[in-house]
Design an enzyme around this catalytic site. Structure first.
Site, PDB file in Angstrom:
ATOM      1  N   HIS A 127     -21.178 -74.054 -20.356  1.00  0.00           N
ATOM      2  CA  HIS A 127     -21.698 -74.206 -18.992  1.00  0.00           C
ATOM      3  C   HIS A 127     -23.205 -74.005 -19.042  1.00  0.00           C
ATOM      4  CE1 HIS A 127     -22.411 -73.115 -14.749  1.00  0.00           C
ATOM      5  NE2 HIS A 127     -21.219 -73.634 -14.477  1.00  0.00           N
ATOM      6  N   ASP A 204     -18.434 -65.796 -22.306  1.00  0.00           N
ATOM      7  CA  ASP A 204     -18.409 -66.184 -20.898  1.00  0.00           C
ATOM      8  C   ASP A 204     -16.942 -66.251 -20.493  1.00  0.00           C
ATOM      9  OD1 ASP A 204     -18.270 -67.539 -18.494  1.00  0.00           O
ATOM     10  OD2 ASP A 204     -19.409 -69.281 -19.159  1.00  0.00           O
ATOM     11  N   GLN A 207     -13.568 -68.406 -16.777  1.00  0.00           N
ATOM     12  CA  GLN A 207     -12.280 -69.089 -16.663  1.00  0.00           C
ATOM     13  C   GLN A 207     -11.144 -68.300 -17.294  1.00  0.00           C
ATOM     14  OE1 GLN A 207     -12.098 -71.608 -14.732  1.00  0.00           O
ATOM     15  NE2 GLN A 207     -14.302 -71.959 -14.535  1.00  0.00           N
ATOM     16  N   LYS A 230     -14.172 -66.534  -8.848  1.00  0.00           N
ATOM     17  CA  LYS A 230     -13.168 -67.291  -9.593  1.00  0.00           C
ATOM     18  C   LYS A 230     -11.907 -66.465  -9.824  1.00  0.00           C
ATOM     19  CE  LYS A 230     -16.786 -69.856 -12.042  1.00  0.00           C
ATOM     20  NZ  LYS A 230     -16.709 -71.168 -11.390  1.00  0.00           N
ATOM     21  N   CYS A 367     -21.588 -78.827 -14.443  1.00  0.00           N
ATOM     22  CA  CYS A 367     -22.606 -77.962 -15.065  1.00  0.00           C
ATOM     23  C   CYS A 367     -22.419 -77.893 -16.575  1.00  0.00           C
ATOM     24  CB  CYS A 367     -22.602 -76.565 -14.455  1.00  0.00           C
ATOM     25  SG  CYS A 367     -23.129 -76.519 -12.735  1.00  0.00           S
TER      26      CYS A 367
END
Length: 409
Positions: A127, A204, A207, A230, A367
């Site tokens: 991202h 990261d 998700q 999220k 992104c």
């Protein structure tokens, strides 16, 4: 939340999410959870109480309600630490989102530990939030960025990662789960590879946090970031986890109230982590609502969420594969995310027609422009599942795709 509701009955879970209805009371088939999750009523209620009858500032007031709100705010930190398997709540820094978390690490640890000629390793599928902060650091320090390629099916190639690593590699920063392809990284193996050359690793987890059981000790990474919105929580809050010993070495990110020990014009001393990195009045109500979101997800079981959403993604891929006009991207086993292209139809046009059918997908580069270049497309359509989705949402999407094919046929 009704404690009897489980993932075996996702249609019942839909009732917990007021955002899943149109203004006319019709079902809204929301397939954009990878961008931002809908909020359960429990989170909305927690936020409302915190903004209303419970509201007061934290860490400053000697009056009762302020003390109670401080307890609630710090309870959210402890709950977050428990949720991700952190060693201590002192390893949890509340930030505005994962973007700020990554920028914080780049601007503090990065600026003091990375210099000219050092290497930072990213991957093709990252991202923008896990690319641009490191580019900015590179421009300031003279460090260089290496890009790890992907396997043929869209996973970060750990064999290639190992070949890229040298004694000059200071940091590896990778997505735990791709926001476009849904591919899952073996985070522990990536961490072992990074540590083998003395590098630190950041993951990261935007998700991953909403759909996987996290255990920082098992992952053995050094930094981990995710966003509240999220994770079925509010916007405006995210989490940076870092090893306590690393946080203690890092200088402040911003200056102001709450992050200090003593201020004088002759000099200022700073509070210990995590307060050192939380300048100003914090995101009080957002933290309390995030606590409610974590409780909601944890009660259902993150591993069950992964199984549920992955099964829906597999079903959708199977149905889309029957259409000759569809190109699928990413691995067959996906963490609830399916990106695809419909021949002769721009993803934005598809998204617009689907919206008329009360189906919401994402259309664009997500992104992740370097990944789009790798895939050879300007954009993709992306359907991403949440805990509230079921096969009725897939059926609605497929009907919308068929209508689109007729319009453009």
């Amino acid at each position: 939340m009704n404690e009897t509701v489980t993932l075996s009955a996702p249609s019942a879970l839909k009732a917990d999410f007021p955002g899943l209805l149109t203004p006319d009371g019709e079902p809204w088939h929301y397939l954009d959870t990878a961008a931002s999750a809908q909020k359960p009523q429990a989170v909305i209620d927690a936020m409302s109480r915190a903004l209303g009858k419970d509201y007061a500032t934290v860490h400053r007031g000697v009056y009762g309600r302020s003390a109670q709100m401080t307890l609630g705010y710090e309870a959210a930190r402890r709950r977050t630490a428990e949720f991700i398997g952190a060693k201590s709540e002192n390893e949890i820094v509340f930030v505005r989102g994962a973007t700020e978390a990554i920028n914080l690490v780049a601007a503090t640890w990065g600026m003091t530990r990375i210099g000219e000629g050092d290497r930072i390793v990213l991957s093709t599928l990252e991202h923008h939030s896990n690319i641009v902060p490191w580019q900015m650091l590179s421009e300031r320090t003279g460090a260089e960025i290496d890009v790890c390629p992907l396997t043929e099916d869209g996973r970060i190639d750990l064999g290639a990662l190992e070949a890229l690593l040298t004694s000059r590699t200071k940091l590896v920063s990778l997505a735990h789960v791709s926001n476009v392809l849904g591919s899952v990284l073996d985070g522990r193996k990536a961490a072992d590879l990074a540590h083998s050359v003395g590098a630190k690793i950041m993951l990261d987890g935007c998700q991953a946090a909403p759909r996987m059981t996290l255990d920082m000790a098992a992952l053995d990474c050094d930094f981990y970031a995710f966003s509240g919105h999220k994770l079925y929580g509010p916007t405006g809050i995210g989490v940076l986890w870092a090893r306590e010993e690393l946080l203690e070495q890092m200088p402040p990110y911003q200056g102001g109230g709450a992050m200090i020990e003593k201020v004088a014009f002759e000099g200022t001393t700073y509070a210990p982590p995590p307060q050192r990195f939380e300048a100003g009045t914090p995101m009080i109500t957002e933290a309390i609502a995030l606590h409610a979101a974590i409780d909601y997800v944890d009660a259902l079981g993150p591993d069950k969420l992964f199984e549920h959403e992955s099964a829906l993604a597999a079903t959708l891929r199977e149905e889309l594969r029957k259409l000759n006009a569809v190109t699928l991207f990413g691995p067959e086993e996906s963490a609830g995310i399916v990106s695809f292209a419909l021949e002769g139809v721009h993803p934005h046009d598809l998204g617009t027609i689907l919206d008329e059918e009360n189906v919401a997908i994402r259309a664009g580069h997500h992104c992740a422009q370097p990944l789009m270049n790798h895939l050879g497309v300007p954009a993709t359509a992306r359907a991403s599942f949440g805990l509230y989705n079921d096969e009725s949402d897939i059926d609605a999407l497929l009907r919308g795709i068929e209508r689109t094919r007729r319009i453009f046929g």
